[in-house]
Scaffold this motif. Structure first.
Motif: not given
Length: 347
Positions: A107-115, A130-136, A142-148
């Motif tokens: 399932e491909v989602v935007t960072e806001g949807v994942f949060a 969970v794969l965080f693409d283009e994290f750079h 994105a930062d909130l999603g990874l922290a959670l």
């Protein structure tokens, strides 16, 4: 069906060399960092490769993309590799659009949807990775999603796999954040790009300088062109200039920015028709998240419009800034994805 059973149907990409190692790392550990430059194939190859992983079971692989257009492009590409439509093995979930079904496994989602997904269900039930693409590109979502996700993994889901993927990231720093996760690096595939510095008078409007560079490039080079501008306003004004002065009927001008409707975005991303050239006028959305086939000329104004928080006012405003060196290199590299190219820099 995973990537390895489809390898005979796919052209080789640089990422293929590191997929076995990455698969072994995620079989033995729950966290990893993948550093691979644009064009390596990480966005579409890695999720498909992980479909066959034993630890996945019946769980889904969720892939985060920084923008809706990037999410749609990635999902469309993976579905086409499987000869399926969206909503089958490959699903898509972005704002105002959901295409998933009972067979969906990626399932491909935007960072806001994942949060929002992880806030609604902190245990991420039914999700194996969970794969965080283009994290750079670094964003608050994105930062909130990874922290959670790290918190959920530590407290609720030790079996959850987390993979951070990036093109220009300092892998060691992110790996340290993820408790010394293993770092896998892949080489890219790029052709030589000649760089020309055209300069720009400080009093000249950006779109006027860009138009001059475009007409020079049309006269000197072949192939389609990608022009980087700060925002929608500059794109609209430059499109107007080209509409008035461009006399070649075989050249199509295609704006590309986040607020456009899907059909217009798709027209910009698709390769130019046979015998035609395309000029894509884009924001930073085209730096790393998407690939536009046929582009061998880049015109870069060297500016980006980014949000900046004003603590005194408690408000966020958009500010026009110079791009970073890493971003400028990303833009330049777009000219050498499929063949040798040229980059005209307006500084």
């Amino acid at each position: 069906m995973g990537l390895f059973s489809l390898s005979s149907q796919m052209a080789a990409l640089p990422i293929d060399e590191v997929l076995p190692r990455l698969g072994q790392i995620l079989a033995d550990a729950s966290r990893a960092v993948l550093v691979a430059p644009p064009g390596a194939g990480k966005t579409t190859r890695v999720p498909l490769a992980l479909l066959d992983a034993g630890w996945r079971g019946d769980g889904k692989i969720v892939v985060l993309e920084p923008r809706r257009i990037a999410a749609r492009a990635a999902a469309d590409r993976m579905a086409s590799l499987l000869n399926e439509g969206l909503g089958e093995t490959i699903g898509l979930r972005v704002r105002l659009q959901t295409l998933v079904g009972p067979k969906t496994r990626v399932e491909v989602v935007t960072e806001g949807v994942f949060a929002r997904m992880i806030l609604d269900d902190p245990s991420l039930e039914g999700i194996s990775a969970v794969l965080f693409d283009e994290f750079h590109e670094r964003s608050l979502d994105a930062d909130l999603g990874l922290a959670l996700a790290l918190d959920a993994q530590a407290a609720l889901r030790p079996d959850l796999r987390l993979l951070v993927m990036s093109a220009t990231l300092d892998g060691a720093r992110v790996a340290a954040l993820m408790q010394d996760a293993a770092v896998v690096e892949s080489q890219g595939r790029a052709f030589e790009v000649e760089t020309l510095y055209l300069g720009r008078d400080s009093g000249e409007r950006i779109e006027d300088a860009a138009a001059r560079a475009i007409f020079r490039a049309l006269a000197e080079e072949s192939g389609s062109m990608l022009v980087f501008l700060p925002g929608q306003a500059e794109i609209t004004r430059l499109a107007g200039i080209l509409g008035e002065k461009l006399r070649d009927p075989a050249v199509d001008v295609c704006p590309l920015y986040g607020a456009m409707d899907r059909a217009a975005q798709d027209r910009a991303i698709k390769p130019a028709a046979a015998g035609r050239r395309k000029i894509v006028l884009a924001t930073s959305i085209a730096e790393t998240s998407i690939t536009i086939d046929g582009v061998r000329v880049v015109v870069d104004c060297g500016l980006v419009r980014a949000p900046r928080f004003e603590p005194d006012l408690g408000l966020t405003r958009l500010e026009t800034l110079r791009v970073s060196r890493a971003a400028a290199d990303q833009r330049r590299g777009r000219a050498g994805r499929t063949q040798p190219g040229v980059c005209y820099r307006l500084w």
